[in-house]
Scaffold this active site. Structure first.
Site, short mmCIF file in Angstrom:
data_model
loop_
_atom_site.label_atom_id
_atom_site.label_comp_id
_atom_site.label_asym_id
_atom_site.label_seq_id
_atom_site.Cartn_x
_atom_site.Cartn_y
_atom_site.Cartn_z
N ASN A 301 56.47 33.29 60.26
CA ASN A 301 56.92 34.54 60.14
C ASN A 301 57.46 35.67 59.86
O ASN A 301 56.81 36.78 59.86
CB ASN A 301 57.05 33.60 58.10
CG ASN A 301 58.32 34.13 57.46
OD1 ASN A 301 59.88 34.05 57.75
ND2 ASN A 301 57.97 34.68 56.22
N ASP A 328 49.67 41.06 62.92
CA ASP A 328 50.20 40.10 61.59
C ASP A 328 49.06 39.09 61.38
O ASP A 328 49.37 38.23 60.68
CB ASP A 328 51.74 39.56 61.79
CG ASP A 328 52.43 39.36 60.74
OD1 ASP A 328 51.83 40.30 59.55
OD2 ASP A 328 53.56 38.12 60.84
#
Length: 441
Positions: A301, A328
């Site tokens: 995401n 991330d």
């Protein structure tokens, strides 16, 4: 990999790292990558004494009490800073602990990491911020908390931003949760200006995205997976930029993923808005073609987008529209990842594969600028240069060699890597930071 300590020679034959501390560390034949240094692109010896760079020269003689580092095709840059890392602790230690996470970061070449607030309890008060900082004390890699923007990251009431800033939080954002309340973001941008706070706004419109779990497009249609359109990201970014133009302040948009997002931010910068953004490495390296295997490790995401988007993101980095590259890194335990694709949690680990993936896509100057110089300036960390008298905060790496990334390369507790089986170029050797040398073969 061979390095020497005094007259003794150590040969590392496995993935165990060596952590060494001595009065002086001598780095031999290192190519320096630092555009702010007079030694940029030059091969030099570097002598570090008590954590500071004492001398840089073509050749520095060894002494008995030196820790000597000599590695194949050794490159050195100012220390890398990953602005979006999740470790789980407190509350989700089965995913990753702070101790192991910081060791993984060090072995992956990162001297600094910004840790997200997606813990249990959420990092939404000064005590929680201080817990993270105290827990990370003494490690080579420094930890910097990104505190929650709203209480419990629920998007209803603003958290104690000023108190958390005073306690060491470097920015404020609800990890992977958009601020749906327009007025709340407006107030946050206004309030944070009182103490030069950096506000993060995750670019996703939930109403548009709906129940989508992958990029809406040809692949989602072929595979029968619910799609989240690029519009959901772009609409939110457009709103955020309108609010920023009205309020002023500092806004950082994490992990953009579409071509139009880059265009919107480029236009905002031309207007003079104080906006910055980051991109996740997996959105650069991978596309939604990976979905055909229904591998939950590539469920992330924002979702993996198209080849056109990836090219636009790379162009955005090269031209300076995108400021920061992040792994991330988001460890997810096997119980929540090795399940049916539609119900698996979003997220991939990315620290271990970060440099190898980037080195296949970008030039070294862009990589080091977006991993070191830019993120440090944006998030308020001290910048440095590879020069005599500077504190040694260094990342070590090689640009040569290719390898297939496998589970044996994963040092994290969770193994949910979207890069498994991918060909990477070069690798990180480790770091020197906080007067500690950590090397990984």
């Amino acid at each position: 990999m061979v390095f020497s300590v005094g007259y003794c020679i150590f040969v590392i034959r496995n993935l165990n790292s060596k952590i060494l501390q001595s009065m002086s560390t001598l780095i031999k034949s290192a190519t320096i990558i630092d555009t702010s240094s007079p030694y940029h692109n030059k091969q030099k010896d570097i002598l570090i004494t008590e954590g500071k760079i004492e001398k840089i020269a073509d050749s520095i003689p060894k002494k008995d009490n030196y820790t000597v580092v000599k590695l194949d095709n050794l490159h050195v840059s100012c220390g890398w800073f990953d602005t979006s890392v999740s470790f789980g602790e407190p509350g989700f230690e089965e995913r990753e602990t702070i101790k192991n996470g910081l060791n993984v970061a060090a072995k992956s070449g990162f001297t600094n990491v910004a840790v997200n607030a997606n813990t249990n309890p959420v990092i939404d008060n000064k005590s929680a911020v201080e817990f993270l900082i105290n827990k990370a004390n003494g490690f080579a890699t420094s930890l910097h908390p990104i505190a929650s923007l709203t209480q419990q990251s629920e998007g209803v009431d603003i958290a104690e931003l000023f108190d958390m800033k005073q306690s060491g939080a470097i920015a404020f954002g609800d990890y992977k949760k958009p601020v749906s309340n327009d007025n709340l973001l407006k107030i946050a941008l206004l309030y944070a200006q009182n103490f030069d706070g950096l506000v993060l706004s995750f670019p996703k419109n939930n109403a548009i995205s709906g129940e989508g779990i992958v990029n809406e497009g040809i692949n989602s249609t072929k595979l029968g997976l619910k799609g989240a359109p690029a519009l959901a990201e772009e609409l939110q970014i457009a709103r955020d930029l309108f609010l920023l133009e009205y309020t002023g302040g500092r806004l950082h948009i994490p992990t953009v993923s579409t071509e139009k997002s880059v265009k919107l931010i480029k236009e905002a910068k031309k207007k003079g808005l104080n906006v910055t953004c980051s991109v996740a490495i997996h959105n650069l390296y991978l596309t939604d073609d990976e979905l055909h295997g229904f591998d939950s490790n590539v469920k992330v995401n924002p979702p993996l987008r198209t080849q056109k988007d990836s090219k636009a993101l790379i162009k955005g980095l090269n031209e300076g529209t995108i400021d920061v590259i992040t792994s991330d890194h988001n460890p997810i335990d096997i119980e929540h990842k090795k399940v049916e694709f539609s119900v698996a949690k979003n997220g991939t680990i990315g620290l271990e594969s970060a440099f190898g993936a980037l080195n296949t896509l970008l030039d070294l100057n862009t990589i080091t600028k977006c991993l070191s110089e830019n993120p440090k300036k944006i998030f308020g960390l001290q910048t440095s240069s590879i020069e005599k008298g500077e504190t040694a905060n260094l990342s070590f790496f090689t640009t040569e060699g290719t390898s297939k990334f496998s589970k044996e390369n994963i040092l994290s507790t969770s193994k949910n890597s979207a890069f498994l089986g991918k060909i990477l170029k070069g690798k990180a050797y480790g770091i020197f930071a906080n007067n500690q040398l950590i090397l990984n073969n």
